[in-house]
Each structure stands twice: as C-alpha cells, then as structure tokens.
Design a protein around this motif. Structure first.
Motif, PDB file in Angstrom:
ATOM      1  N   LEU A 236       0.807  -1.217   0.000  1.00 64.44           N
ATOM      2  CA  LEU A 236       0.000   0.000   0.000  1.00 64.44           C
ATOM      3  C   LEU A 236       0.848   1.279   0.000  1.00 64.44           C
ATOM      4  CD1 LEU A 236      -3.244  -0.090   2.191  1.00 64.44           C
ATOM      5  CD2 LEU A 236      -2.813   1.316   0.203  1.00 64.44           C
ATOM      6  N   PRO A 237       1.895   1.377   0.842  1.00 59.90           N
ATOM      7  CA  PRO A 237       2.694   2.618   0.827  1.00 59.90           C
ATOM      8  C   PRO A 237       3.326   2.930  -0.525  1.00 59.90           C
ATOM      9  CG  PRO A 237       3.174   1.344   2.804  1.00 59.90           C
ATOM     10  CD  PRO A 237       2.331   0.469   1.917  1.00 59.90           C
ATOM     11  N   SER A 238       3.570   1.908  -1.343  1.00 56.01           N
ATOM     12  CA  SER A 238       4.239   2.146  -2.617  1.00 56.01           C
ATOM     13  C   SER A 238       3.357   2.860  -3.628  1.00 56.01           C
ATOM     14  CB  SER A 238       4.726   0.817  -3.222  1.00 56.01           C
ATOM     15  OG  SER A 238       3.626   0.021  -3.645  1.00 56.01           O
ATOM     16  N   ILE A 239       2.044   2.914  -3.377  1.00 54.78           N
ATOM     17  CA  ILE A 239       1.151   3.604  -4.315  1.00 54.78           C
ATOM     18  C   ILE A 239       0.528   4.857  -3.700  1.00 54.78           C
ATOM     19  CG2 ILE A 239       0.655   1.506  -5.604  1.00 54.78           C
ATOM     20  CD1 ILE A 239      -2.054   1.361  -4.204  1.00 54.78           C
ATOM     21  N   LEU A 240       0.886   5.177  -2.463  1.00 53.60           N
ATOM     22  CA  LEU A 240       0.395   6.409  -1.839  1.00 53.60           C
ATOM     23  C   LEU A 240       1.197   7.601  -2.358  1.00 53.60           C
ATOM     24  CD1 LEU A 240      -0.108   5.274   1.866  1.00 53.60           C
ATOM     25  CD2 LEU A 240      -1.896   5.803   0.194  1.00 53.60           C
ATOM     26  N   PRO A 241       0.563   8.754  -2.549  1.00 49.30           N
ATOM     27  CA  PRO A 241       1.290   9.931  -3.049  1.00 49.30           C
ATOM     28  C   PRO A 241       2.352  10.391  -2.041  1.00 49.30           C
ATOM     29  CG  PRO A 241      -1.089  10.236  -3.244  1.00 49.30           C
ATOM     30  CD  PRO A 241      -0.881   9.013  -2.412  1.00 49.30           C
ATOM     31  N   PRO A 242       3.448  11.006  -2.512  1.00 50.09           N
ATOM     32  CA  PRO A 242       4.439  11.583  -1.591  1.00 50.09           C
ATOM     33  C   PRO A 242       3.777  12.629  -0.699  1.00 50.09           C
ATOM     34  CG  PRO A 242       5.270  11.542  -3.854  1.00 50.09           C
ATOM     35  CD  PRO A 242       3.818  11.190  -3.935  1.00 50.09           C
ATOM     36  N   LEU A 243       4.311  12.806   0.493  1.00 51.20           N
ATOM     37  CA  LEU A 243       3.748  13.770   1.436  1.00 51.20           C
ATOM     38  C   LEU A 243       4.034  15.200   0.973  1.00 51.20           C
ATOM     39  CD1 LEU A 243       4.826  12.083   4.810  1.00 51.20           C
ATOM     40  CD2 LEU A 243       2.683  11.794   3.562  1.00 51.20           C
ATOM     41  N   SER A 244       3.088  16.091   1.217  1.00 56.63           N
ATOM     42  CA  SER A 244       3.321  17.512   0.956  1.00 56.63           C
ATOM     43  C   SER A 244       4.299  18.057   1.993  1.00 56.63           C
ATOM     44  CB  SER A 244       2.004  18.288   1.020  1.00 56.63           C
ATOM     45  OG  SER A 244       1.492  18.283   2.352  1.00 56.63           O
ATOM     46  N   ASP A 245       4.760  19.285   1.803  1.00 55.82           N
ATOM     47  CA  ASP A 245       5.704  19.884   2.752  1.00 55.82           C
ATOM     48  C   ASP A 245       5.111  19.932   4.157  1.00 55.82           C
ATOM     49  OD1 ASP A 245       7.495  20.227   0.707  1.00 55.82           O
ATOM     50  OD2 ASP A 245       7.076  22.350   0.412  1.00 55.82           O
ATOM     51  N   GLN A 246       3.847  20.352   4.267  1.00 56.25           N
ATOM     52  CA  GLN A 246       3.211  20.435   5.575  1.00 56.25           C
ATOM     53  C   GLN A 246       3.036  19.055   6.192  1.00 56.25           C
ATOM     54  OE1 GLN A 246       2.531  23.058   7.459  1.00 56.25           O
ATOM     55  NE2 GLN A 246       1.772  21.657   9.050  1.00 56.25           N
ATOM     56  N   GLU A 247       2.635  18.078   5.389  1.00 58.20           N
ATOM     57  CA  GLU A 247       2.478  16.722   5.898  1.00 58.20           C
ATOM     58  C   GLU A 247       3.814  16.133   6.326  1.00 58.20           C
ATOM     59  OE1 GLU A 247      -1.393  15.396   3.160  1.00 58.20           O
ATOM     60  OE2 GLU A 247       0.650  14.983   2.487  1.00 58.20           O
ATOM     61  N   SER A 248       4.871  16.410   5.564  1.00 61.84           N
ATOM     62  CA  SER A 248       6.208  15.925   5.928  1.00 61.84           C
ATOM     63  C   SER A 248       6.630  16.471   7.276  1.00 61.84           C
ATOM     64  CB  SER A 248       7.227  16.344   4.865  1.00 61.84           C
ATOM     65  OG  SER A 248       6.982  15.684   3.651  1.00 61.84           O
ATOM     66  N   LEU A 249       6.351  17.747   7.506  1.00 63.63           N
ATOM     67  CA  LEU A 249       6.710  18.368   8.779  1.00 63.63           C
ATOM     68  C   LEU A 249       5.923  17.739   9.928  1.00 63.63           C
ATOM     69  CD1 LEU A 249       8.784  20.539   9.343  1.00 63.63           C
ATOM     70  CD2 LEU A 249       6.945  22.238   9.323  1.00 63.63           C
ATOM     71  N   THR A 404       3.542 -18.951 -14.042  1.00 66.08           N
ATOM     72  CA  THR A 404       3.839 -18.435 -15.380  1.00 66.08           C
ATOM     73  C   THR A 404       4.248 -16.977 -15.308  1.00 66.08           C
ATOM     74  OG1 THR A 404       2.943 -18.065 -17.584  1.00 66.08           O
ATOM     75  CG2 THR A 404       1.423 -17.792 -15.769  1.00 66.08           C
ATOM     76  N   ASP A 405       5.104 -16.585 -16.221  1.00 70.72           N
ATOM     77  CA  ASP A 405       5.540 -15.193 -16.312  1.00 70.72           C
ATOM     78  C   ASP A 405       4.847 -14.471 -17.463  1.00 70.72           C
ATOM     79  OD1 ASP A 405       7.312 -15.460 -14.220  1.00 70.72           O
ATOM     80  OD2 ASP A 405       8.926 -16.173 -15.528  1.00 70.72           O
ATOM     81  N   LEU A 406       3.855 -15.116 -18.066  1.00 76.94           N
ATOM     82  CA  LEU A 406       3.218 -14.533 -19.246  1.00 76.94           C
ATOM     83  C   LEU A 406       2.151 -13.511 -18.891  1.00 76.94           C
ATOM     84  CD1 LEU A 406       2.794 -17.785 -21.392  1.00 76.94           C
ATOM     85  CD2 LEU A 406       4.642 -16.081 -21.476  1.00 76.94           C
ATOM     86  N   VAL A 407       1.743 -13.484 -17.613  1.00 78.73           N
ATOM     87  CA  VAL A 407       0.676 -12.576 -17.197  1.00 78.73           C
ATOM     88  C   VAL A 407       1.245 -11.180 -17.008  1.00 78.73           C
ATOM     89  CG1 VAL A 407      -1.107 -12.130 -15.484  1.00 78.73           C
ATOM     90  CG2 VAL A 407      -0.488 -14.487 -16.058  1.00 78.73           C
ATOM     91  N   ASP A 408       0.638 -10.201 -17.668  1.00 75.28           N
ATOM     92  CA  ASP A 408       1.045  -8.812 -17.511  1.00 75.28           C
ATOM     93  C   ASP A 408       0.407  -8.248 -16.249  1.00 75.28           C
ATOM     94  OD1 ASP A 408       2.870  -7.998 -19.283  1.00 75.28           O
ATOM     95  OD2 ASP A 408       1.469  -7.265 -20.791  1.00 75.28           O
ATOM     96  N   VAL A 409       1.214  -7.717 -15.327  1.00 80.33           N
ATOM     97  CA  VAL A 409       0.716  -7.152 -14.077  1.00 80.33           C
ATOM     98  C   VAL A 409       1.255  -5.735 -13.928  1.00 80.33           C
ATOM     99  CG1 VAL A 409       0.613  -7.411 -11.575  1.00 80.33           C
ATOM    100  CG2 VAL A 409       0.665  -9.438 -13.021  1.00 80.33           C
ATOM    101  N   GLU A 410       0.387  -4.806 -13.597  1.00 82.30           N
ATOM    102  CA  GLU A 410       0.812  -3.416 -13.411  1.00 82.30           C
ATOM    103  C   GLU A 410       1.696  -3.300 -12.174  1.00 82.30           C
ATOM    104  OE1 GLU A 410      -2.890  -0.845 -15.279  1.00 82.30           O
ATOM    105  OE2 GLU A 410      -2.902  -1.366 -13.153  1.00 82.30           O
ATOM    106  N   ASP A 411       2.749  -2.500 -12.294  1.00 82.42           N
ATOM    107  CA  ASP A 411       3.610  -2.282 -11.140  1.00 82.42           C
ATOM    108  C   ASP A 411       3.106  -1.080 -10.338  1.00 82.42           C
ATOM    109  OD1 ASP A 411       4.378  -0.032 -12.567  1.00 82.42           O
ATOM    110  OD2 ASP A 411       6.350  -0.799 -13.096  1.00 82.42           O
ATOM    111  N   SER A 412       3.777  -0.789  -9.223  1.00 85.08           N
ATOM    112  CA  SER A 412       3.334   0.275  -8.323  1.00 85.08           C
ATOM    113  C   SER A 412       3.343   1.638  -8.987  1.00 85.08           C
ATOM    114  CB  SER A 412       4.226   0.300  -7.076  1.00 85.08           C
ATOM    115  OG  SER A 412       3.993  -0.826  -6.264  1.00 85.08           O
ATOM    116  N   ALA A 413       4.301   1.894  -9.879  1.00 86.58           N
ATOM    117  CA  ALA A 413       4.397   3.206 -10.519  1.00 86.58           C
ATOM    118  C   ALA A 413       3.148   3.508 -11.343  1.00 86.58           C
ATOM    119  CB  ALA A 413       5.643   3.270 -11.402  1.00 86.58           C
TER     120      ALA A 413
END
Length: 516
Positions: A236-249, A404-413
């Motif tokens: 879940l954290p890999s798809i959450l948006p980066p924190l804003s400046d205020q949230e980071s603080l 199998t490796d034939l299945v296309d799966v979306e990555d976190s990005a």
C-alpha cells in the motif's frame, strides 16, 4: 546576588510551550546555612533530579560554584515541566546568574538538551517541534545537542549551535571559540518498497488496495494463510502519493517525539510511513502513553501513512477498541494528571484475519465448528468494523498465475499515477467548494448528503434499500458514499454512477450481502 534567564520549550504531547528558566543565586548568610537547590513551578521527577546532573556537569567542565542558594523558577509556573531536555537551559541560567557567561548572549537564544555527569551534552527527543515553536516565538539562535543537529537543521529561521559539551558551549558564549555549523541533512530517499507487480491473480484485492490508497479508506482482509493479506498491506505505501511539505513536517515532528524512533534525524520524512505492530502489543505502545515517558504510539507514528494490524482477532479486545475514536477523529487524546496530550493519528487502517482459529489452508481441512468460527470473528466489534470501508475475502491465487511469467501485471508506478490523479480530482472538487478535505475518506457523511452533492435516487437505489433493510448503519451508508466518490474519481467521472455505487456496496458488504 545574581540573576539569569534562559529560554527553552516544554513538550506536552505534540504541543510545544515556550518556557523561561529563571535562576536567582544568593550566598549563604552564615556558616551554618547550607547551600541548596530549590525548584518552583511544576517539575516532574526527571527535572527534580537534574540538580545532580547539573552540579556534576558544571564541576567536571572546570567551573566552581561557591556555597550558595540556587532558586529556579519555570515560567509560566502553571505549565508542567517534563523531561531531561531542561538540563542544558537550567545549567546555563545558573552559570549566567553566577556571572560565568554574559547575559546578552542569552536574550534571543533557545537551549534544549540533556547533560551527562561529565559535562557532555546528550541528545533528546522532540527537537524539531521544540525548534519550530522557538522560531514562532521570534528567537534567533537554537542551542541543541550535536547528535540532534541534523534534525534541528530542518527548522528554518534559526542560527543553529550544536555543542558536544557544556565547556564548549560556555567558551562559545564567552566569544572564545567557534562551534562549526552542522551539515544539513540530504534529501531523504524512499526505501525500496515492495511492488504491486508481485501481486498476481488477485484482481479484486488489487482493486481494493488501489481504492484504499486513492480515497484513504480503511480495509479489512479475511483469508487463509498464504492468501496474500500481508503482501497486499505492505504494498500500500508504494502507491500512496508523496507527502506535501506540511504533511512531511507533521510526520517528522511525530517521529521526533518518539524516544526510540530516530527517523527524524535522517531528514524530513517525505513518504507515507508504515507501522505493523505485533498483536501482543500493549495499549500504550499502540495509541501512546506510558508511565514516565509519555510518547506517541504506533497509531501516531503511522500518521499520514498505513497502520497494519495483522491477526486482528488475536489482539486484546480493549486494545483494538482503543483505536476506534482516534481513527475516526484523526487525533489521539491522552488525559493525565495535570495535562492533556494530543498526537495526530490520521491513518489508513488495514486489518487482516484468518477466517477461523485453526487457520486451515483449505476450507476442507478446517476443524472449527460454525460456532467457533463465529466466536472468533466476533472478537472484532461491530463498531470497529463499521469504520472500515472495504471488507473482502482474499483467496489464494491460482497456481497458473504464480507459475507463469506470461501474465502482464501493473507495477506500483502505474497504479500510483492513477491514485495521484484521483487524489487531485478529489482535492480540486473539495477545494473549489471551500472545503479543507483532500481525500474522500475525510469528508463527513452529512456533507455528502447535502443538497448540492446528494446523488439522485436512481443512482443510490440499491444503497437506500440496504439502509432500509438494516444491512447498513447510517455510518456505513455514508462510508459507501465516500467509496463511490473515490471509484468515480478513479474512473474519471464527475460524480458517482449506479455502477460505482454498486461496486462500493460490493466492497462494503460483499456481493452476496449487497444484493440480498
């Protein structure tokens, strides 16, 4: 007779209060009178014991205090003074009152740190929120321990002085030596987070994780061991948006307050935190508190991020119930004698559980009776689950999707980009209405049911039916609406459609519960 005054900050939860340490030094009037150290205000035991550390630190730094009466006042006297961070300002005020350091160097300075018996200046917690308060108060110089210098440099508008010892600080105050400024911390970089591409053959669960991230909706996964519940939560954290400046603080300040965190010393926390305490954790470790060191718990350390409670039915019921109100309000409030401490707790809650006590891999192997299964799941109270928007069964993926490796799966990005677009759509919508919310999961239900946002009856027909039948509480009804708005944002719709509401009902109650 001498007088010294020094500024410091007292921390009560996440609230920082500017404090003045006043010291008056008077000589003993007779040979029979003994020197003494007296404190006024509301000092705790750590502050009361500071005289031992301070006397020894001053003596081991090469200074001599003659027999005298040292009177110290913490002002405002009504503010409880806690912790060892007042050691340094207290020692400097005594040295100033004794004429050993010039008073003019102290007027716009702020002091914060613990002293060792050898005169060393030792690190303390809470430096960042303390410095932010000092900056707001108009002070210009901050004196903090050298080991806290990296964290202290995150606060703007202050000249930073970070001595390693009391002797070094006194030489600087006298103008006899310079203390080199600390190097500012470099930008923090995200850890190598687990990727969504690892999740295969579980489209329904992947969709739930994406919805949770897009609207900050709480999730409950139920499934046998190995079905991927922990894997889903950890990604879940890999798809959450980066924190804003205020949230980071905000997040960095909370981690600064935790005695053993240390994360804040590495720079601003720019990415959503992840906390996964063990099910044997105490209430204090989860929500915060303690006997002597009242700090934030895992709930607040996960602020603006993910709190994952695995094996949820194995937690003590009273511990789980303690998070209900903070998860709803976004704030932990701890009442103690003489003080109320507040910590932020705006988290994305993820619960996970096995379907029964025996945790069989296959339903055919389960040895639990229907009563035992029901009793096991009833350990999670209805009021707690009523605060969870997405509730779903997670089944193990089919072998073909693993082998199998034939299945296309979306990555976190790829998923994170969709989540970010949905978040922006929600923020723009609520912002255009003059509302402060940035996620649909934050919006009060009465606002979603207001005239200008009320959905037509043709759209909410199924949802209204569930409410009338008692399948949903009023809170549950509002949470389905929130989820439907998030589904609409992910789909690029201006407002929820009947299919969006139907999907939200599926995730809230499951397909069988939504249609019965």
């Amino acid at each position: 007779m001498g007088y010294g005054k020094v500024h410091t900050v007292c921390l009560t939860g996440s609230h920082a209060e500017l404090l003045t340490v006043e010291t008056s030094v008077t000589p003993c009037v007779s040979s029979q009178e003994k020197s003494r150290f007296q404190l006024s205000g509301l000092p705790d035991s750590a502050v009361a014991q500071s005289q031992t550390r301070i006397r020894s630190a001053i003596a081991n730094s090469g200074f001599h205090l003659p027999d005298q009466i040292i009177s110290v006042n913490f002002a405002p006297a009504s503010v409880p003074t806690r912790g060892t961070a007042v050691d340094l300002p207290l020692a400097v005020s005594i040295l100033s009152a004794s004429g050993l350091v010039p008073a003019e160097r102290l007027q716009k300075s702020f002091f914060f740190g613990e002293l060792g018996l050898d005169g060393s200046v030792r690190p303390v917690s809470g430096v960042l929120p303390a410095l932010l308060r000092a900056s707001e108060a108009g002070l210009s110089t901050a004196v903090v321990p050298a080991e806290n210098a990296s964290e202290a440099s995150l606060a703007d508008g202050l000249e930073l002085v970070s001595p390693g010892s009391l002797r070094q600080l006194v030489d600087w105050l006298r103008g006899r030596a310079e203390i080199p400024p600390p190097e500012p911390p470099g930008p923090s970089s995200p850890e190598a987070l687990p990727d969504m591409a690892d999740i295969r053959g579980q489209d329904f669960a992947r969709r739930a994780v994406e919805l949770a991230a897009a609207g900050r909706h709480n999730v409950f996964f139920v499934g046998p061991p190995g079905s991927g519940k922990t894997m889903l939560a950890e990604r879940l954290p890999s798809i959450l948006p980066p924190l804003s400046d205020q949230e980071s603080l905000e997040v960095t300040c909370v981690h600064s307050l935790h005695p053993s965190s240390g994360t804040a010393r590495d720079g601003l926390i720019r990415f959503a935190p992840f906390q996964a305490p063990h099910h044997s954790s105490t209430m204090q470790s989860l929500v915060g508190g303690g006997h002597t060191d009242i700090g934030p718990g895992a709930l607040s350390l996960a602020h603006r991020g993910v709190l994952f409670l695995d094996e949820a039915p194995e937690w003590k019921r009273e511990v789980l119930e303690s998070i209900r109100q903070p998860v709803e309000s976004g704030e932990v409030i701890l009442h103690r004698a003489g003080a109320v401490m507040r910590y932020p707790s705006r988290v994305l809650l993820v619960l996970a559980a096995n379907p029964c006590p025996c945790a069989a891999l296959r339903p055919a192997d389960c040895t639990c009776s229907a009563t035992a299964r029901r009793r096991y799941m009833n350990r999670l109270s209805k009021p707690l689950l009523d605060r969870v928007d997405l509730q779903l069964d997670v089944q193990p993926p089919k072998p073909s999707s693993i082998l199998t490796d034939l299945v296309d799966v979306e990555d976190s990005a790829v998923v994170a980009e969709r989540v970010l677009r949905a978040r922006r759509a929600a923020k723009e919508r609520w912002g255009s209405m003059g509302e402060p919310w940035t996620c649909n999961g934050e919006v009060p239900g009465n606002r979603l049911r207001a005239t200008n946002l009320r959905l037509p009856g043709s759209t909410t027909r199924q949802l209204d039916h569930l409410l009338r039948k008692g399948r949903l509480s009023t809170r549950g009804y509002d949470r389905v609406l929130r989820l439907a708005w998030t589904i609409a944002d992910l789909g690029g719709h201006d407002s929820p459609r009947p299919a969006d509401v139907h999907e939200a009902c599926e995730f809230r109650l499951g397909l069988k519960g939504a249609t019965s």
